[in-house]
Design an enzyme around this catalytic site. Structure first.
Site, PDB file in Angstrom:
ATOM      1  N   GLU C  64       0.822  -1.216   0.000  1.00 19.22           N
ATOM      2  CA  GLU C  64       0.000   0.000   0.000  1.00 19.22           C
ATOM      3  C   GLU C  64       0.854   1.263   0.000  1.00 19.22           C
ATOM      4  OE1 GLU C  64      -0.654  -2.620   1.889  1.00 19.22           O
ATOM      5  OE2 GLU C  64      -2.644  -3.257   1.229  1.00 19.22           O
ATOM      6  N   HIS C 133     -11.710  -3.897   8.694  1.00 20.65           N
ATOM      7  CA  HIS C 133     -12.206  -3.830   7.315  1.00 20.65           C
ATOM      8  C   HIS C 133     -13.530  -3.068   7.246  1.00 20.65           C
ATOM      9  CE1 HIS C 133      -9.301  -7.088   6.958  1.00 20.65           C
ATOM     10  NE2 HIS C 133      -9.342  -6.957   5.656  1.00 20.65           N
TER      11      HIS C 133
END
Lengths: 425, 347, 332
Positions: C64, C133
């Site tokens: 990321e 999440h």
């Protein structure tokens, strides 16, 4: 050439430093890189090296002196050379001055809990309305939680819209905010407040314009089952109270004209001027077929022919009117409420309301505007009104002068506003 | 780097001459020496500003590391990119920046490279391919990979040199970037200036491998270690890596072992290293060494070097004068450039 | 002007925006984890890789930070990347590049560069993703000068806002609530943009103003329908863009309704609601308030897994109805 020895900055936030110890004395030989003196900052101590080789001369800082960054503390001279004559920097002071008076600790004067309730609490809006009305909120009984004074309490005390606090309130929208008494616009049967937007664009931009949806129209609540003209007037009055509009210029079209005339008679001098556009309530005839057809139409195809009757040139009504009307009617379930209004106020294709007495009772500047080719309400209804009421009959115009003859309407309203404001002054 | 004076260079004794010097050319070598001096004098002048309290904030000096910056940039043209570090003045000058606008930035003036908005730690010169110094350790490394992706996609033929210190070799950004660049065969020179310390922590105390170049094996790219104080060694490695990148061969990790003779920043008290160590490295000063070598090779005589130093002094003095005479930014323009103005926005 | 309008899903609308931008401009490309043949974690990029090839729909390693930095570098040097993070939670790994680099480069470098980067990320709870999440981190990004923060509610806006974001010369963070991906709505064919500075009044009303973005705007509209049956007309304003926030539209509404309720999924404290409430309290609309401003935000807890707990941790339609009722009836 003599090389200056300065008190260097050694920290980002350093402004001054203290010479804590010299490792060489005046007149002593020093070598470049040798430890020359030590400084102390708020954070730490640091060794400073000699910037050159030679003889230390012109030492201008004693041990313990606090000096600003960049101050010259001495010179390293060649043999026989004298240091340049330049004033040494004054020490900043060996101690930071003690602050005068007691030291204030951040936050120690700020109470962490609210003081015991003192008098009434009130919402910002209630305070503003009270201030405008010259009322003291502390003297009012609050209906909110813990007795908080709300706008409604001020309105009650002021007697505006008071009695009918339970009455449904018409939905309003400020098409423009401005100074001084605003225009208040009431639309006709089957329309909604947006019908005034093109006209408002042509008006004096400094004056406010509040448009209302009549009960059963636009975003307003449905009319009561036993709807009367007075119920429509009350809903408008409640909306004005909620918006804090005390004095204004009133404009009504068609059914809204009838409501406007009644309201003007009720409120008297609070209505600075009254303009009725193709108003209902001045005579018995109305296009009953239009009313029926308008209410029965369920598709664009069946509605559009009826809408054509509203203006001599239907283009002036804007595109998509039929679609918008049907969409709003479906979304908000407006059909039954409008049918109740039509049945109560215009049964059997006849105007069952008469606002001539109300118009006669209103003392302010009043005008009636008709289109000479109005297919819904005959313009001859303007005949025989009290002498003080000015009448305009516009050639080549149908039932919607505010859309069909925008420039003329803007001029008429501008004159009305000037006349109304002048009369009150 | 131009080779304007290559044709009038005197012949050089062939025996000791590094092969890469033929490629750099005599003019290029003299220009490299000039830039190294310019970096040194810029840093010393900046330091002087700082200690006198004339500048603001902190700064990180690259004194002792000049050969790395100039050696790598010798292999780059104006259309090639660099990303730099908090110790970035040298990279900036090596890539062709004007010292006047750098001093102006250092003093927070409107004429500075960043109009006084960035300061020492953010000097950039996008017109010359310098995408900027960076206040975050490892911050420029993935950006360099992105610039290389642009070069590959837009087929500009450019390569990107990403400078970073030994401290950055333990950042996640370093590892992610090397992997991506190798995976996509991007034209990047990962240039580690291993100056032995991540602030105060010695390389051996922070890094599990013996040298940063060892990391290259993990990402399937060549890794080389060179003497970062030797212009010839650095330039040779940089040219080879750039050639490989331009051929589409992907990235190279070049570790340049060097030393900063000043502290990490000016608040550094040098408690983690000895005077002897500092003196030993000073004896390996890259500029003196390069100057001696060019003199021995007849590329730049002592007289050439002296006139070059004089020219550098004038350039520094002019730069300082320009910066000090420049206006501070207007507070009315505080909000300028937070976003691109609507009118200036290209689609 | 008269492009045919079809019903399209939210995810399809986003994909269509990407396809239009990529077809129009060679510089635009998509990168992220599993955006290629897999089609994206939420199947947003779908078949784009078949249409535009692997050079323009780029699968990155699970990196990321590196990916974000590559996107920033590419944006600096002539490309227009649209970088997808699989979950907004993973932005924590990329924060350095988004906040320290993308947001600041233009300013820090005195206007000599710009960073035309879009970072797309699915946000919010409701699918059992649990604490790592399901977060709603909009306020983090909205706190950073130099970023624009967008959160569409309808497929129409998703497409128009994304095209505007790709056109924008500066970095834009584009939040997509996971529960909206399967929703459908009318979307015109072809290019159109929804400007990045304008709120939308989704329903007009006189009794109170509800400000809510993304899936919360949808819930607020459902609540408004229930409220209308009780005679309470709620005006629902969807900011669409959280930074820069169109406070003028909110203030105009509050001036009329005198009551304000702000609904958002992120943790209640230090969130979007605080900003909107404070802006109203500081501005001209203050004098029109006839009740305290209410915030309905997420619970001060990580998002739990178990469905009942998860539901309880974020505002639901019935919570909005209850809060609006209290406000409109003068009980707040």
């Amino acid at each position: 050439m003599a090389v200056e020895v300065i008190l260097p900055r050694v920290d980002m936030d350093m402004e001054t430093g203290k010479v804590s110890r010299w490792h060489a004395a005046e007149g002593e030989a020093v070598a470049k890189g040798q430890l020359l003196f030590e400084i102390e900052t708020a954070k730490a101590a640091m060794d400073i090296e000699a910037p050159a080789s030679g003889t230390l001369r012109g030492v201008a800082a004693r041990e313990g002196d606090e000096l600003p960054v960049g101050a010259i503390v001495g010179w390293i001279c060649n043999d026989g050379e004298a240091p340049p004559a330049r004033a040494a920097a004054a020490p900043v002071g060996s101690a930071v001055a003690a602050p005068a008076g007691p030291v204030k600790v951040l936050g120690d004067s700020t109470p962490t809990s609210l003081p015991a309730a003192r008098g009434a609490t009130a919402t910002p809006k209630a305070r503003r309305l009270a201030r405008e009305a010259g009322l003291d909120v502390a003297s009012l009984a609050g209906s909110g939680p813990q007795g908080r004074v709300q706008a409604l309490d001020v309105e009650r005390a002021r007697g505006v819209g008071a009695a009918k606090s339970g009455a449904p309130r018409a939905h309003g929208e400020w098409l423009r905010r401005g100074a001084g008494p605003p225009f208040v616009f009431l639309h006709g049967f089957g329309a909604e407040l947006g019908v005034w937007k093109p006209l408002v664009q042509r008006l004096d931009p400094s004056r406010g314009a509040l448009a209302l949806d009549m009960p059963g129209h636009g975003l307003s609540p449905p009319p009561p089952d036993d709807v009367t003209l007075d119920a429509l007037v009350a809903a408008v009055e409640a909306a004005l109270a909620a918006e804090g509009v005390a004095r204004f210029h009133l404009v009504g079209h068609s059914l809204g004209g009838a409501v406007a005339a009644m309201l003007a008679a009720r409120l008297g001098e609070r209505v600075f001027s009254l303009t009725l556009v193709a108003p209902a309530g001045l005579g018995p005839e109305i296009d009953g077929a239009f009313m029926d057809g308008f209410l029965r139409a369920t598709s664009v195809a069946s509605l559009r022919p009826w809408l054509r009757r509203l203006a001599r040139d239907p283009e002036t009504l804007g595109a998509g009117l039929a679609e918008a009307t049907l969409k709003r009617r479906a979304e908000r379930g407006l059909g039954p409420g409008q049918a109740r209004i039509a049945a109560a106020l215009m049964p059997d294709g006849v105007q069952a309301i008469d606002v001539r007495p109300a118009l006669a009772a209103f003392g302010g500047p009043a005008r009636v505007v008709f289109g000479a080719e109005d297919a819904i309400i005959p313009p001859r209804h303007a005949v025989g009104l009290p002498g003080a009421v000015a009448v305009h009959v516009l050639a080549g115009v149908g039932h919607n002068p505010q859309l069909e003859a925008r420039a003329e309407m803007a001029r008429i309203l501008s004159d009305q506003a000037a006349a109304g404001d002048a009369r009150v002054r | 780097m131009t080779a304007a004076r290559a044709e009038d260079a005197p012949p050089v004794a062939v025996a000791n001459r590094p092969a890469i010097y033929d490629r750099v050319g005599a003019g290029g070598l003299r220009e490299a020496l000039r830039r190294m001096h310019l970096i040194r004098r810029f840093e010393e002048t900046a330091e002087d500003f700082y200690v006198r309290g004339k500048s603001y904030g902190t700064m990180h000096l690259s004194i002792g590391q000049e050969a790395t910056a100039v050696g790598v940039c010798a292999a780059l043209g104006d259309s090639d990119y660099v990303t730099s570090t908090h110790r970035g003045h040298g990279h900036c000058i090596a890539k062709g920046a004007e010292v006047g606008r750098m001093f102006a930035e250092f003093l927070g003036r409107e004429t500075g490279y960043c109009r006084g908005r960035g300061g020492s730690m953010h000097i950039a010169d996008p017109a010359k391919g310098n995408l900027g110094a960076n206040g975050i350790v490892g911050g420029g490394i993935p950006i360099a990979v992105g610039a290389a992706l642009s070069a590959k996609r837009l087929r500009t033929g450019a390569v990107v040199a990403s400078f970073f210190g030994d401290g950055a070799n333990n950042e996640g950004a370093f590892h992610e970037s090397l992997n991506i660049a190798s995976l996509w065969k991007l034209p990047v020179l990962f240039v580690c200036e291993n100056n032995q310390y991540g602030m105060s922590v010695a390389f051996a105390r922070s890094t599990a491998v013996a040298s940063v170049a060892d990391r290259a094996a993990a990402y399937s790219m060549p890794g080389v270690t060179v003497d970062g104080n030797d212009f010839a060694a650095v330039a040779a490695a940089a040219f080879e890596a750039a050639d490989r990148a331009r051929r589409g061969g992907g990235p190279t990790l070049v570790e340049c072992k060097t030393y900063r003779t000043r502290g990490h920043s000016r608040s550094d008290r040098n408690r983690y290293r000895t005077k002897d160590e500092i003196e030993a490295w000073k004896a390996r000063d890259p500029i003196e060494r390069f100057e001696r070598e060019l003199s021995a090779l007849g590329v730049a005589t002592a007289a050439d070097a002296a006139s070059l130093r004089e020219a550098v002094e004038r350039e520094i003095a002019d730069g300082v004068a320009f910066a000090e005479a420049s206006p501070a930014p207007s507070t009315a323009e505080l909000m300028r450039d937070v976003h691109t103005p609507a009118a200036a926005a290209p689609r | 002007m008269t492009a045919p309008i079809r019903e399209l899903g939210f995810a399809e609308a986003i994909r269509e925006a990407l396809a239009i931008a990529m077809a129009e401009d060679e510089r635009v490309f998509v990168m992220g984890e599993d955006v290629g043949v897999y089609g994206g974690a939420f199947q947003v990029t779908g078949d784009l890789v078949q249409r535009f090839g692997e050079d323009r729909v780029v699968d990155t390693p699970i990196s990321e930070l590196g990916g974000a930095g590559v996107a920033v570098g590419a944006a600096l040097t002539g490309l227009k990347p649209v970088f997808e993070l699989q979950f907004s939670d993973f932005s924590t790994l990329a924060m350095e590049q988004i906040v320290n680099q993308a947001a600041k480069l233009r300013y820090m470098l005195g206007g000599s560069v710009s960073v035309p980067l879009v970072v797309r990320m699915p946000t919010g709870s409701g699918l059992g993703g649990a604490a790592q999440h399901s977060q709603s981190l909009e306020a983090w990004f909205a706190h950073v000068p130099g970023l624009k923060v967008v959160e569409p509610t309808t497929p129409y806006d998703a497409k128009g806002l994304l095209l505007a974001a790709i056109d924008d010369p500066d970095p834009v963070i584009f939040f997509e609530h996971k529960l909206l991906y399967k929703t459908k709505g009318p979307v015109p064919e072809g290019r159109y943009v929804v400007p990045l500075d304008r709120a939308e009044t989704r329903r007009a009303g006189r009794d109170l103003t509800i400000v809510a973005a993304g899936v919360m705007a949808q819930k607020a509209l459902d609540a408004a329908t229930i409220l209308a049956s009780e005679g309470i007309e709620a005006e629902v304003i969807d900011p669409r863009v959280l930074r820069p926030l169109d406070m003028a539209t909110v203030a105009r509404s509050v001036t009329r309704t005198s009551r304000l309720l702000i609904v958002y999924e992120g943790a209640k404290s230090f969130g979007i609601g605080a900003e909107i409430a404070a802006a109203i309290a500081e501005g001209e609309a203050f004098g029109h308030l006839d009740a305290p401003i209410l915030r309905l935000g997420g619970a001060e807890t990580p998002i739990p897994y178990s469905p009942a707990l998860e539901r309880a941790a974020v505002p639901q339609v019935e919570d909005i109805v209850a809060a609006a009722r209290r406000l409109a009836r003068g009980e707040a």
